[in-house]
Motif scaffolding. Structure first.
Motif, PDB file in Angstrom:
ATOM      1  N   PRO A 133       0.813  -1.224   0.000  1.00 28.01           N
ATOM      2  CA  PRO A 133       0.000   0.000   0.000  1.00 28.01           C
ATOM      3  C   PRO A 133       0.847   1.276   0.000  1.00 28.01           C
ATOM      4  N   GLY A 134       2.033   1.212   0.551  1.00 25.82           N
ATOM      5  CA  GLY A 134       2.924   2.366   0.556  1.00 25.82           C
ATOM      6  C   GLY A 134       3.446   2.719  -0.828  1.00 25.82           C
ATOM      7  N   VAL A 135       3.527   1.749  -1.711  1.00 20.31           N
ATOM      8  CA  VAL A 135       3.953   2.015  -3.086  1.00 20.31           C
ATOM      9  C   VAL A 135       2.843   2.748  -3.827  1.00 20.31           C
ATOM     10  N   GLU A 136       1.602   2.328  -3.604  1.00 23.30           N
ATOM     11  CA  GLU A 136       0.476   2.932  -4.304  1.00 23.30           C
ATOM     12  C   GLU A 136       0.232   4.374  -3.886  1.00 23.30           C
ATOM     13  N   ASP A 137       0.375   4.672  -2.593  1.00 28.40           N
ATOM     14  CA  ASP A 137       0.117   6.050  -2.152  1.00 28.40           C
ATOM     15  C   ASP A 137       1.393   6.886  -2.014  1.00 28.40           C
ATOM     16  N   GLY A 138       2.549   6.287  -2.260  1.00 29.43           N
ATOM     17  CA  GLY A 138       3.802   7.033  -2.275  1.00 29.43           C
ATOM     18  C   GLY A 138       4.444   7.244  -0.915  1.00 29.43           C
ATOM     19  N   THR A 139       3.977   6.574   0.133  1.00 34.03           N
ATOM     20  CA  THR A 139       4.518   6.787   1.467  1.00 34.03           C
ATOM     21  C   THR A 139       5.667   5.833   1.815  1.00 34.03           C
ATOM     22  N   LEU A 140       5.853   4.773   1.037  1.00 30.75           N
ATOM     23  CA  LEU A 140       6.906   3.806   1.335  1.00 30.75           C
ATOM     24  C   LEU A 140       8.254   4.348   0.872  1.00 30.75           C
ATOM     25  N   ASP A 141       9.215   4.344   1.779  1.00 35.72           N
ATOM     26  CA  ASP A 141      10.565   4.791   1.441  1.00 35.72           C
ATOM     27  C   ASP A 141      11.446   3.550   1.376  1.00 35.72           C
ATOM     28  N   SER A 142      11.867   3.193   0.174  1.00 37.80           N
ATOM     29  CA  SER A 142      12.627   1.970  -0.017  1.00 37.80           C
ATOM     30  C   SER A 142      13.766   2.220  -0.993  1.00 37.80           C
ATOM     31  N   GLU A 143      14.899   1.547  -0.761  1.00 41.51           N
ATOM     32  CA  GLU A 143      16.036   1.669  -1.663  1.00 41.51           C
ATOM     33  C   GLU A 143      15.678   1.157  -3.058  1.00 41.51           C
ATOM     34  N   ILE A 144      14.858   0.128  -3.105  1.00 42.35           N
ATOM     35  CA  ILE A 144      14.466  -0.447  -4.394  1.00 42.35           C
ATOM     36  C   ILE A 144      13.642   0.561  -5.198  1.00 42.35           C
ATOM     37  N   LEU A 145      12.719   1.251  -4.538  1.00 41.99           N
ATOM     38  CA  LEU A 145      11.918   2.263  -5.229  1.00 41.99           C
ATOM     39  C   LEU A 145      12.781   3.407  -5.737  1.00 41.99           C
ATOM     40  N   ASP A 146      13.749   3.816  -4.926  1.00 47.67           N
ATOM     41  CA  ASP A 146      14.663   4.878  -5.360  1.00 47.67           C
ATOM     42  C   ASP A 146      15.457   4.451  -6.595  1.00 47.67           C
ATOM     43  N   LYS A 147      15.920   3.225  -6.604  1.00 50.29           N
ATOM     44  CA  LYS A 147      16.690   2.717  -7.739  1.00 50.29           C
ATOM     45  C   LYS A 147      15.808   2.584  -8.979  1.00 50.29           C
ATOM     46  N   LEU A 148      14.559   2.132  -8.809  1.00 52.58           N
ATOM     47  CA  LEU A 148      13.637   2.044  -9.941  1.00 52.58           C
ATOM     48  C   LEU A 148      13.359   3.423 -10.534  1.00 52.58           C
ATOM     49  N   GLU A 149      13.200   4.411  -9.684  1.00 54.76           N
ATOM     50  CA  GLU A 149      12.959   5.778 -10.152  1.00 54.76           C
ATOM     51  C   GLU A 149      14.174   6.305 -10.904  1.00 54.76           C
ATOM     52  N   GLU A 150      15.346   5.994 -10.401  1.00 52.73           N
ATOM     53  CA  GLU A 150      16.578   6.455 -11.038  1.00 52.73           C
ATOM     54  C   GLU A 150      16.754   5.827 -12.426  1.00 52.73           C
ATOM     55  N   LEU A 151      16.412   4.561 -12.555  1.00 57.38           N
ATOM     56  CA  LEU A 151      16.636   3.841 -13.804  1.00 57.38           C
ATOM     57  C   LEU A 151      15.469   3.914 -14.784  1.00 57.38           C
ATOM     58  N   SER A 152      14.344   4.485 -14.376  1.00 53.35           N
ATOM     59  CA  SER A 152      13.190   4.543 -15.274  1.00 53.35           C
ATOM     60  C   SER A 152      13.445   5.541 -16.400  1.00 53.35           C
ATOM     61  N   PRO A 153      12.929   5.269 -17.603  1.00 55.07           N
ATOM     62  CA  PRO A 153      13.155   6.202 -18.715  1.00 55.07           C
ATOM     63  C   PRO A 153      12.429   7.519 -18.451  1.00 55.07           C
ATOM     64  N   LYS A 154      13.076   8.593 -18.783  1.00 54.10           N
ATOM     65  CA  LYS A 154      12.508   9.928 -18.556  1.00 54.10           C
ATOM     66  C   LYS A 154      11.679  10.328 -19.767  1.00 54.10           C
ATOM     67  N   LEU A 155      10.517  10.889 -19.533  1.00 54.64           N
ATOM     68  CA  LEU A 155       9.657  11.374 -20.611  1.00 54.64           C
ATOM     69  C   LEU A 155      10.094  12.778 -21.002  1.00 54.64           C
ATOM     70  N   LYS A 156      10.173  13.014 -22.297  1.00 54.20           N
ATOM     71  CA  LYS A 156      10.586  14.330 -22.785  1.00 54.20           C
ATOM     72  C   LYS A 156       9.371  15.246 -22.868  1.00 54.20           C
ATOM     73  N   ASP A 157       9.621  16.524 -22.709  1.00 64.89           N
ATOM     74  CA  ASP A 157       8.558  17.508 -22.865  1.00 64.89           C
ATOM     75  C   ASP A 157       8.203  17.635 -24.337  1.00 64.89           C
ATOM     76  N   LYS A 158       6.994  18.098 -24.623  1.00 63.60           N
ATOM     77  CA  LYS A 158       6.549  18.273 -26.004  1.00 63.60           C
ATOM     78  C   LYS A 158       7.329  19.401 -26.691  1.00 63.60           C
ATOM     79  N   LYS A 159       7.763  20.390 -25.941  1.00 64.68           N
ATOM     80  CA  LYS A 159       8.534  21.493 -26.517  1.00 64.68           C
ATOM     81  C   LYS A 159       9.848  20.978 -27.092  1.00 64.68           C
ATOM     82  N   GLU A 160      10.483  20.068 -26.379  1.00 60.64           N
ATOM     83  CA  GLU A 160      11.740  19.515 -26.845  1.00 60.64           C
ATOM     84  C   GLU A 160      11.537  18.717 -28.119  1.00 60.64           C
ATOM     85  N   ASP A 161      10.414  18.020 -28.239  1.00 60.91           N
ATOM     86  CA  ASP A 161      10.145  17.241 -29.440  1.00 60.91           C
ATOM     87  C   ASP A 161      10.036  18.144 -30.669  1.00 60.91           C
ATOM     88  N   LYS A 162       9.408  19.300 -30.511  1.00 59.59           N
ATOM     89  CA  LYS A 162       9.247  20.211 -31.637  1.00 59.59           C
ATOM     90  C   LYS A 162      10.595  20.775 -32.080  1.00 59.59           C
TER      91      LYS A 162
END
Length: 179
Positions: A133-162
Protein backbone atom coordinates in the motif's frame (compact mmCIF):
# COMPACT_ATOMS: atom_id res chain seq x y z
CA UNK A 1 -1.90 -35.80 0.52
CA UNK A 2 -2.66 -36.60 4.13
CA UNK A 3 -5.91 -35.15 5.40
CA UNK A 4 -5.90 -33.04 8.54
CA UNK A 5 -8.35 -34.40 11.12
CA UNK A 6 -9.65 -31.04 12.31
CA UNK A 7 -11.08 -30.33 8.83
CA UNK A 8 -13.06 -33.58 8.63
CA UNK A 9 -16.77 -33.16 9.36
CA UNK A 10 -18.71 -36.33 10.25
CA UNK A 11 -22.15 -35.33 8.92
CA UNK A 12 -23.94 -38.64 9.68
CA UNK A 13 -24.43 -37.79 13.37
CA UNK A 14 -25.70 -34.27 12.70
CA UNK A 15 -29.38 -33.41 12.85
CA UNK A 16 -31.20 -31.92 9.88
CA UNK A 17 -30.66 -28.16 10.02
CA UNK A 18 -27.85 -25.60 10.17
CA UNK A 19 -24.51 -26.21 11.87
CA UNK A 20 -21.61 -23.76 12.31
CA UNK A 21 -17.93 -24.62 12.19
CA UNK A 22 -15.15 -22.09 12.84
CA UNK A 23 -11.55 -22.59 11.82
CA UNK A 24 -8.46 -20.49 12.48
CA UNK A 25 -5.93 -20.93 9.69
CA UNK A 26 -2.28 -20.26 10.45
CA UNK A 27 0.98 -20.82 8.59
CA UNK A 28 1.20 -24.52 9.54
CA UNK A 29 -1.87 -25.19 7.37
CA UNK A 30 -0.11 -23.83 4.27
CA UNK A 31 3.11 -25.65 5.19
CA UNK A 32 1.05 -28.86 5.00
CA UNK A 33 0.20 -27.98 1.39
CA UNK A 34 3.84 -26.94 0.74
CA UNK A 35 2.66 -23.46 -0.25
CA UNK A 36 5.46 -21.00 0.46
CA UNK A 37 4.12 -17.65 -0.81
CA UNK A 38 3.05 -16.51 2.66
CA UNK A 39 5.37 -15.32 5.41
CA UNK A 40 2.58 -15.76 7.95
CA UNK A 41 -1.20 -15.91 7.97
CA UNK A 42 -4.08 -15.10 10.28
CA UNK A 43 -7.29 -16.26 8.64
CA UNK A 44 -10.71 -17.05 10.03
CA UNK A 45 -13.05 -19.45 8.23
CA UNK A 46 -16.76 -19.53 9.04
CA UNK A 47 -18.39 -22.64 7.64
CA UNK A 48 -22.17 -23.00 7.67
CA UNK A 49 -23.29 -26.54 6.93
CA UNK A 50 -26.99 -26.99 6.27
CA UNK A 51 -27.98 -30.62 6.37
CA UNK A 52 -31.09 -31.56 4.41
CA UNK A 53 -32.71 -34.93 3.83
CA UNK A 54 -30.99 -35.67 0.52
CA UNK A 55 -28.06 -33.24 0.35
CA UNK A 56 -25.68 -30.96 2.23
CA UNK A 57 -25.15 -27.25 1.56
CA UNK A 58 -21.88 -25.69 2.68
CA UNK A 59 -21.20 -21.96 2.76
CA UNK A 60 -17.59 -20.91 3.32
CA UNK A 61 -16.72 -17.35 4.45
CA UNK A 62 -12.99 -16.61 4.56
CA UNK A 63 -11.50 -13.39 5.96
CA UNK A 64 -8.22 -12.31 7.49
CA UNK A 65 -4.72 -11.25 6.54
CA UNK A 66 -1.71 -12.91 5.00
CA UNK A 67 1.80 -11.52 5.16
CA UNK A 68 3.29 -11.54 1.65
CA UNK A 69 6.18 -9.85 -0.12
CA UNK A 70 5.45 -6.96 -2.47
CA UNK A 71 5.97 -7.79 -6.15
CA UNK A 72 7.60 -4.40 -6.75
CA UNK A 73 9.83 -3.82 -3.72
CA UNK A 74 9.93 -7.27 -2.07
CA UNK A 75 8.96 -5.60 1.23
CA UNK A 76 6.71 -7.78 3.45
CA UNK A 77 3.24 -6.44 4.25
CA UNK A 78 -0.11 -7.68 5.56
CA UNK A 79 -2.60 -8.18 2.75
CA UNK A 80 -6.28 -8.38 3.77
CA UNK A 81 -8.25 -11.11 2.04
CA UNK A 82 -11.90 -12.08 1.90
CA UNK A 83 -13.71 -14.71 -0.15
CA UNK A 84 -16.81 -16.85 -0.03
CA UNK A 85 -17.92 -20.09 -1.68
CA UNK A 86 -21.05 -22.23 -1.76
CA UNK A 87 -20.81 -25.99 -2.21
CA UNK A 88 -23.62 -28.51 -2.62
CA UNK A 89 -22.89 -32.12 -1.71
CA UNK A 90 -25.17 -34.73 -3.23
CA UNK A 91 -25.16 -38.49 -2.89
CA UNK A 92 -24.75 -40.75 -5.92
CA UNK A 93 -23.26 -43.97 -7.21
CA UNK A 94 -19.65 -42.81 -7.32
CA UNK A 95 -17.43 -39.88 -6.39
CA UNK A 96 -17.65 -36.98 -8.91
CA UNK A 97 -16.21 -33.49 -8.59
CA UNK A 98 -16.50 -32.42 -12.25
CA UNK A 99 -18.60 -29.35 -11.37
CA UNK A 100 -17.11 -26.43 -9.48
CA UNK A 101 -19.84 -26.04 -6.87
CA UNK A 102 -21.38 -29.54 -6.81
CA UNK A 103 -19.72 -32.56 -5.23
CA UNK A 104 -21.22 -36.02 -5.58
CA UNK A 105 -20.10 -38.60 -3.02
CA UNK A 106 -21.05 -42.29 -2.73
CA UNK A 107 -24.10 -43.20 -0.63
CA UNK A 108 -22.04 -44.95 2.06
CA UNK A 109 -19.91 -41.90 2.96
CA UNK A 110 -20.32 -40.51 6.46
CA UNK A 111 -17.82 -37.62 6.56
CA UNK A 112 -16.40 -34.86 4.36
CA UNK A 113 -12.99 -33.19 4.53
CA UNK A 114 -13.03 -29.47 3.68
CA UNK A 115 -9.29 -28.64 3.86
CA UNK A 116 -8.83 -28.50 0.06
CA UNK A 117 -11.77 -26.09 -0.36
CA UNK A 118 -10.41 -23.78 2.34
CA UNK A 119 -6.93 -23.85 0.81
CA UNK A 120 -8.27 -22.99 -2.67
CA UNK A 121 -10.49 -20.21 -1.29
CA UNK A 122 -7.57 -18.49 0.39
CA UNK A 123 -5.18 -18.84 -2.55
CA UNK A 124 -7.79 -17.63 -5.04
CA UNK A 125 -8.61 -14.62 -2.87
CA UNK A 126 -5.13 -13.19 -3.50
CA UNK A 127 -4.71 -10.59 -6.22
CA UNK A 128 -2.49 -11.56 -9.15
CA UNK A 129 -0.15 -8.64 -8.42
CA UNK A 130 0.63 -7.88 -4.78
CA UNK A 131 1.63 -4.26 -4.32
CA UNK A 132 2.52 -2.73 -0.96
CA UNK A 133 0.00 0.00 0.00
CA UNK A 134 2.92 2.37 0.56
CA UNK A 135 3.95 2.01 -3.09
CA UNK A 136 0.48 2.93 -4.30
CA UNK A 137 0.12 6.05 -2.15
CA UNK A 138 3.80 7.03 -2.28
CA UNK A 139 4.52 6.79 1.47
CA UNK A 140 6.91 3.81 1.34
CA UNK A 141 10.57 4.79 1.44
CA UNK A 142 12.63 1.97 -0.02
CA UNK A 143 16.04 1.67 -1.66
CA UNK A 144 14.47 -0.45 -4.39
CA UNK A 145 11.92 2.26 -5.23
CA UNK A 146 14.66 4.88 -5.36
CA UNK A 147 16.69 2.72 -7.74
CA UNK A 148 13.64 2.04 -9.94
CA UNK A 149 12.96 5.78 -10.15
CA UNK A 150 16.58 6.45 -11.04
CA UNK A 151 16.64 3.84 -13.80
CA UNK A 152 13.19 4.54 -15.27
CA UNK A 153 13.15 6.20 -18.71
CA UNK A 154 12.51 9.93 -18.56
CA UNK A 155 9.66 11.37 -20.61
CA UNK A 156 10.59 14.33 -22.78
CA UNK A 157 8.56 17.51 -22.86
CA UNK A 158 6.55 18.27 -26.00
CA UNK A 159 8.53 21.49 -26.52
CA UNK A 160 11.74 19.52 -26.84
CA UNK A 161 10.14 17.24 -29.44
CA UNK A 162 9.25 20.21 -31.64
CA UNK A 163 12.77 21.59 -31.48
CA UNK A 164 14.32 18.26 -32.42
CA UNK A 165 12.24 17.89 -35.59
CA UNK A 166 14.29 17.49 -38.73
CA UNK A 167 14.24 20.85 -40.59
CA UNK A 168 13.73 19.12 -43.96
CA UNK A 169 10.14 18.32 -42.91
CA UNK A 170 9.21 21.98 -42.42
CA UNK A 171 8.70 22.52 -46.19
CA UNK A 172 6.35 19.52 -46.35
CA UNK A 173 4.38 20.77 -43.33
CA UNK A 174 3.71 24.02 -45.19
CA UNK A 175 1.95 22.01 -47.90
CA UNK A 176 -0.54 20.69 -45.35
CA UNK A 177 -1.51 24.18 -44.24
CA UNK A 178 -1.61 25.77 -47.75
CA UNK A 179 -4.91 24.24 -48.85
Amino acid sequence: MKQLKEFTIPFVGLKVGKHHFDYKIEQAFFDHFEYEDFNSSDIKVDLLLEKKATLLELNFQVSGTVNVNCDVTNEPFDLPIANQFDLVIKFGEEYNDDHIDILIIPHGEYEINVQQYIYELVVLALPSKRIHPGVEDGTLDSEILDKLEELSPKLKDKKEDKEETDPRWNTLKKLLTDK
